[in-house]
Design a protein around this motif. Structure first.
Motif, short mmCIF file in Angstrom:
data_model
loop_
_atom_site.label_atom_id
_atom_site.label_comp_id
_atom_site.label_asym_id
_atom_site.label_seq_id
_atom_site.Cartn_x
_atom_site.Cartn_y
_atom_site.Cartn_z
N GLY A 201 0.78 -1.22 0.00
CA GLY A 201 0.00 0.00 0.00
C GLY A 201 0.82 1.27 0.00
O GLY A 201 0.43 2.26 -0.61
N ALA A 202 1.94 1.31 0.71
CA ALA A 202 2.75 2.52 0.77
C ALA A 202 3.48 2.74 -0.55
O ALA A 202 3.92 1.78 -1.18
CB ALA A 202 3.75 2.43 1.93
N PRO A 203 3.62 3.99 -1.00
CA PRO A 203 4.30 4.24 -2.27
C PRO A 203 5.74 3.74 -2.24
O PRO A 203 6.47 3.95 -1.28
CB PRO A 203 4.26 5.77 -2.39
CG PRO A 203 3.13 6.20 -1.51
CD PRO A 203 3.10 5.22 -0.39
N GLY A 204 6.13 3.06 -3.32
CA GLY A 204 7.52 2.63 -3.47
C GLY A 204 7.86 1.31 -2.80
O GLY A 204 9.00 0.86 -2.92
N THR A 205 6.92 0.67 -2.13
CA THR A 205 7.21 -0.62 -1.49
C THR A 205 7.02 -1.74 -2.50
O THR A 205 6.15 -1.69 -3.37
CB THR A 205 6.29 -0.87 -0.29
OG1 THR A 205 4.93 -0.78 -0.71
CG2 THR A 205 6.55 0.15 0.80
N ASN A 206 7.87 -2.77 -2.37
CA ASN A 206 7.77 -3.92 -3.26
C ASN A 206 6.63 -4.84 -2.82
O ASN A 206 6.62 -5.27 -1.66
CB ASN A 206 9.08 -4.71 -3.27
CG ASN A 206 10.13 -4.07 -4.15
OD1 ASN A 206 9.81 -3.56 -5.23
ND2 ASN A 206 11.37 -4.09 -3.71
N PRO A 207 5.70 -5.16 -3.70
CA PRO A 207 4.65 -6.12 -3.32
C PRO A 207 5.25 -7.50 -3.07
O PRO A 207 6.35 -7.83 -3.55
CB PRO A 207 3.73 -6.14 -4.56
CG PRO A 207 4.03 -4.87 -5.29
CD PRO A 207 5.48 -4.59 -5.04
N VAL A 208 4.53 -8.31 -2.32
CA VAL A 208 4.95 -9.69 -2.05
C VAL A 208 4.37 -10.58 -3.14
O VAL A 208 3.15 -10.63 -3.33
CB VAL A 208 4.47 -10.15 -0.66
CG1 VAL A 208 4.87 -11.60 -0.42
CG2 VAL A 208 5.05 -9.24 0.42
N VAL A 209 5.23 -11.28 -3.88
CA VAL A 209 4.82 -12.12 -4.99
C VAL A 209 5.04 -13.58 -4.62
O VAL A 209 6.14 -13.96 -4.19
CB VAL A 209 5.59 -11.77 -6.28
CG1 VAL A 209 5.14 -12.66 -7.43
CG2 VAL A 209 5.41 -10.30 -6.62
N ARG A 210 4.00 -14.39 -4.79
CA ARG A 210 4.09 -15.83 -4.54
C ARG A 210 3.53 -16.56 -5.75
O ARG A 210 2.39 -16.32 -6.16
CB ARG A 210 3.32 -16.21 -3.28
CG ARG A 210 3.87 -15.60 -2.00
CD ARG A 210 5.23 -16.19 -1.64
NE ARG A 210 5.78 -15.60 -0.42
CZ ARG A 210 6.67 -14.62 -0.42
NH1 ARG A 210 7.10 -14.12 -1.59
NH2 ARG A 210 7.15 -14.15 0.71
N ILE A 211 4.34 -17.47 -6.30
CA ILE A 211 3.92 -18.27 -7.44
C ILE A 211 3.54 -19.66 -6.95
O ILE A 211 4.36 -20.38 -6.39
CB ILE A 211 5.04 -18.36 -8.49
CG1 ILE A 211 5.38 -16.95 -9.02
CG2 ILE A 211 4.64 -19.26 -9.65
CD1 ILE A 211 6.53 -16.92 -10.00
N ARG A 212 2.29 -20.01 -7.15
CA ARG A 212 1.74 -21.30 -6.71
C ARG A 212 1.95 -21.54 -5.22
O ARG A 212 2.35 -22.63 -4.80
CB ARG A 212 2.34 -22.44 -7.54
CG ARG A 212 1.84 -22.46 -8.98
CD ARG A 212 2.35 -23.65 -9.75
NE ARG A 212 1.68 -23.75 -11.05
CZ ARG A 212 1.96 -24.68 -11.96
NH1 ARG A 212 2.88 -25.58 -11.72
NH2 ARG A 212 1.31 -24.70 -13.11
#
Length: 450
Positions: free
Chosen positions: A164-175
């Motif tokens: 949500g905060a500007p510039g933060t990396n989202p958490v990505v999970r594949i499967r």
């Protein structure tokens, strides 16, 4: 004569009364059973698993192993939709036809699409591994700040959680989650494993491929255990120079806020709470003095309409000797909460030179700078926690105090910090520089061995 006619009319009226009403509708709405065979035009073979759906309904069936089907339709006006992966969709009105012989044409656009598979490129028709592709047109449909956000909701089996905060990396999970340790996928940008996703301008991306199965480990080893995200940036094309300008400006705001107590409600609640608990009520509750007319909306002080903007200028082109793609971009996003923002300046240059008919050399270069204002976490508490716990009869500013801000005293029975003070005086900025470049060459040899 009249008596016979009268008797006939009475008999006809009685018959019309007793006959079931739905009998009249059988002529036009009687269900019809249709059947048929579906085959492919390119091979002439029957197609099993073809979907047949009655248009406008959820009623349908599928062909068997021999490509045959049988379906009951409500009326001759029904329209059948025949669809199969890799083939163009066909629609047919039933009418007086009860037997259909349908031939499906291959969808050349989907089958000839080129997909990056880690060790080169393949036509989509020949890809057997689990790969999801996202084109540059799809990426630019929504204003996304970084590469990971561009994948959100566009690749099956990929879960993206935005902080949500500007510039933060989202958490990505594949499967899903595959280990108790690091579950982040491997990011490969133009063939080079790299991080720093916030420094990659989404306007420079040609395509994103997500490798989701175990075949990725054959190329990248154990680093691909959580999946691989391949990023290919835009290259030039032979032709006249093409200048592109892409720009947008928008606003963001907090669509929902908490319903907090005002000053009078807070005083009434505080008296009841302390009295029922056998605790003394602070003297200030009965005499606020110079604070009597203060009713601070701490959410209103912290939340704001925030601008988001993205501007990109690029030029691409080439001839038989050289192709190029050069772009510069700026992205800026204010946070909806005071004290948070992010901005990025980026430059990209992709060129390829043809030295001769057999030799080519090229390079990719990214230079980026980002500046992020991070939400202050003082005492292990967030700004939202301070907003919720702040006392409504305490003003935001007080010129008589050091720094010009006011915070709750111990007599208030509350210990939050002034969130506006934290946002304006306790800044925490993160500046990052990124330079990512590759150089490559290729040579073709035509040797005849004997």
């Amino acid at each position: 004569m009249w008596s016979k006619s009268r008797n006939l009319l009475c008999f006809l009226a009685l018959w019309l009364t007793l006959i079931p009403k739905d009998t009249w509708a059988q002529g036009s709405n009687q269900a019809i059973e249709v059947s048929g065979t579906i085959q492919a035009s390119d091979t002439g073979e029957s197609l099993p698993g073809v979907n047949i759906l009655i248009k406008g309904t959820t009623t349908g069936t599928a062909t068997d192993l021999d490509g045959n089907f049988t379906l009951r339709v409500p009326s001759p006006d029904a329209v059948l939709i025949f669809s199969f992966i890799g083939y163009n969709q066909v629609e047919r009105r039933v009418g007086n036809t009860t037997s259909f012989n349908i031939t499906l044409e291959p969808d050349q656009d989907s089958l000839s699409e080129v997909v990056v598979v880690g060790y080169g490129t393949q036509a989509r028709a020949t890809v057997t591994s689990a790969i999801s592709s996202i084109s540059s047109e799809t990426i630019r449909e929504l204003p996304v700040p970084n590469l990971a956000s561009a994948i959100q909701g566009r690749a099956p089996g990929v879960n993206v959680t935005n902080a949500g905060a500007p510039g933060t990396n989202p958490v990505v999970r594949i499967r899903g989650i595959g280990t108790v340790g690091n579950n982040d996928p491997l990011y490969v940008i133009d063939g080079v494993p790299a991080g720093g996703l916030n420094q990659i301008n989404t306007a420079d991306i040609e395509s994103i491929e997500v490798l989701k199965d175990a075949s990725a480990a054959a190329i990248y080893g154990s680093r691909a255990a959580n999946g691989v995200i391949l990023v290919t940036t835009k290259k030039g094309q032979v032709g006249k120079p093409v200048v592109t300008v892409d720009s947008y400006v928008g606003t963001q705001s907090a669509w929902r806020q908490l319903d907090l107590l005002n000053t009078q409600q807070y005083l009434d609640f505080g008296r009841d709470l302390l009295t029922n608990g056998g605790e003394p009520v602070p003297q200030r509750f009965d005499n606020l003095g110079d604070l009597a007319n203060v009713n601070t909306d701490w959410q209103g002080e912290m939340f704001r309409p925030a601008t988001i903007q993205d501007h990109n200028v690029g030029i691409s082109g080439g001839n038989e000797s050289v192709i190029y793609n050069v772009s510069v971009g700026y992205f800026g996003q204010e946070g909806i909460m005071r004290g948070t923002d992010f901005e990025r300046f980026s430059f990209r240059s992709n060129t390829e030179f043809k030295i001769s008919d057999r030799v080519k050399v090229g390079q990719t270069l990214t230079i980026a700078y980002s500046n992020r204002n991070v939400e202050p976490f003082t005492g292990g508490r967030t700004q939202l926690e301070h907003m919720v716990k702040s006392v409504p009869y305490i003003p935001v500013r007080d010129e008589s105090r050091l720094g010009g801000f006011r915070s709750p005293d111990r007599v208030d029975g509350s210990d939050p910090e002034n969130p506006v003070l934290n946002a304006e005086l306790r800044t925490n900025r993160q500046q990052e520089y990124k330079i990512l470049g590759t150089a490559y060459g290729s040579a073709t040899f035509d040797w005849t061995l004997s």
